[in-house]
Design an enzyme around this catalytic site. Structure first.
Site, mmCIF file in Angstrom:
data_model
loop_
_atom_site.group_PDB
_atom_site.id
_atom_site.type_symbol
_atom_site.label_atom_id
_atom_site.label_comp_id
_atom_site.label_asym_id
_atom_site.label_seq_id
_atom_site.Cartn_x
_atom_site.Cartn_y
_atom_site.Cartn_z
ATOM 1 N N ARG A 289 18.209 11.391 -38.122
ATOM 2 C CA ARG A 289 17.685 12.451 -37.389
ATOM 3 C C ARG A 289 17.678 12.033 -35.758
ATOM 4 N NH1 ARG A 289 12.594 14.244 -40.661
ATOM 5 N NH2 ARG A 289 12.387 12.029 -40.688
ATOM 6 N N ALA B 187 13.610 4.781 -38.596
ATOM 7 C CA ALA B 187 12.473 4.679 -37.558
ATOM 8 C C ALA B 187 12.147 6.192 -37.120
ATOM 9 C CB ALA B 187 13.022 3.989 -36.423
ATOM 10 N N THR B 188 12.642 7.374 -37.916
ATOM 11 C CA THR B 188 12.356 8.526 -37.252
ATOM 12 C C THR B 188 11.073 9.105 -37.572
ATOM 13 O OG1 THR B 188 13.488 9.420 -39.458
ATOM 14 C CG2 THR B 188 14.794 9.243 -37.440
ATOM 15 N N ALA B 189 10.386 8.373 -38.720
ATOM 16 C CA ALA B 189 8.968 9.108 -38.991
ATOM 17 C C ALA B 189 8.278 7.640 -39.895
ATOM 18 C CB ALA B 189 9.120 10.410 -40.072
ATOM 19 N N THR C 102 2.880 9.169 -46.042
ATOM 20 C CA THR C 102 3.854 9.544 -44.939
ATOM 21 C C THR C 102 4.613 10.782 -45.456
ATOM 22 O OG1 THR C 102 5.290 8.118 -46.160
ATOM 23 C CG2 THR C 102 3.798 7.208 -44.413
ATOM 24 N N TYR D 10 13.682 4.970 -59.356
ATOM 25 C CA TYR D 10 12.921 4.634 -58.230
ATOM 26 C C TYR D 10 12.384 3.288 -58.291
ATOM 27 C CZ TYR D 10 9.924 4.028 -54.189
ATOM 28 O OH TYR D 10 9.221 3.569 -53.042
ATOM 29 N N GLY E 157 1.158 -0.144 -51.623
ATOM 30 C CA GLY E 157 0.878 0.824 -52.580
ATOM 31 C C GLY E 157 1.031 2.320 -52.128
ATOM 32 N N VAL F 259 22.377 4.904 -43.672
ATOM 33 C CA VAL F 259 22.490 3.476 -44.330
ATOM 34 C C VAL F 259 23.387 3.463 -45.404
ATOM 35 C CG1 VAL F 259 20.462 2.485 -43.211
ATOM 36 C CG2 VAL F 259 20.273 3.637 -45.440
#
Length: 252
Positions: free
Chosen positions: A35, A10-12, A188, A153, A184, A61
């Site tokens: 962070r 939830a930091t960014a 960010t 990934y 998609g 995590v």
């Protein structure tokens, strides 16, 4: 008492955007991430703006002991979680399989798959005990397709897709909703993290078209979470208008 949403990463980006949307809708929040300073800044802002309660818990995590210790250490009233958003995830590198980094592979597998499992293991048991809950897993178009140099990934996001389906079946008798949201291209910190801080290379990923924004995904997640009790959206793929497949983007 307000409903509670627990948001990882939830930091960014999408995680932070989800925190804003759910706070706006009156949810109290448990925000997690690595962070602490960023978590506390977000928490203070949301508390001031929306007058909701926000608990922060800083851990990685990937570390099972940290996950269990921090989550189980929350007060009992904070374990009445209505919505878990498994958002923490990342990509590292963009290399063909023969040139891939062992460390990058470990980071992606440990974060995207094992991290999601560790958090879900704890919180799903709370939800079963409470008799309600909704788990929303952040997948990716990379969990539906495979693209060049995205090998590991893509494998981790295919795993998220499979785990989402498995959770849906396993938690069905307990009335727990389970959803996967597969975006998609979203602009960010994702590409910057993938390219290990190379901002110029990251910026080029989104040139020539309008990508999704974190807020677009957060609003979609809110839509999913706000459906009536008898409605569960199992699986949702969301793309920019300019993107048809993982590798097919129309750039002007």
């Amino acid at each position: 008492m307000n409903k509670i949403a627990l948001i990882t990463g939830a930091t960014a980006g999408i995680g932070e955007a989800c925190a804003h949307v759910f706070a706006r809708e009156g949810y109290n929040l448990i925000l997690t991430g690595r962070r602490l300073d960023r978590l506390e800044k977000v928490a203070h802002h949301l508390n001031d703006k929306y007058n909701v309660e926000v608990a922060v818990s800083s851990f990685d995590v990937r570390n099972r002991e940290q996950v269990v210790e921090n989550l189980e250490g929350l007060p009992a009233e904070w374990k009445k979680v209505n919505v878990l958003i498994n958002n923490a995830g990342l990509s590292q590198g963009l290399d063909p399989i023969q040139n891939g980094s062992y460390d990058d592979w470990d980071t992606m597998i440990d974060t995207n798959v094992k991290g999601l499992l560790y958090v879900s293991r704890v919180v799903s048991n709370w939800m079963i005990g409470n008799g309600y809950g909704h788990i929303i897993n952040l997948g990716s178009i990379a969990g539906k397709e495979v693209y060049a140099n995205g090998n590991v990934y893509c494998a981790t996001k295919h795993a998220v897709d499979a785990l989402n389906k498995g959770m849906r079946i396993d938690l069905l008798p307990h009335g727990i909703k389970v959803t996967a949201v597969h975006p998609g291209a979203v602009e960010t910190e994702f590409s910057e993290v993938r390219f290990k801080g190379d901002k110029d290379r990251a910026k080029k990923v989104y040139e020539g078209f309008e990508p999704l924004a974190a807020d677009d995904i957060a609003e979609t997640i809110w839509f999913v979470a706000s459906r009536p009790a008898h409605v569960n959206i199992n699986d949702l793929v969301i793309m920019p208008t300019a993107q048809a497949t993982a590798g097919n983007i129309f750039r002007k």
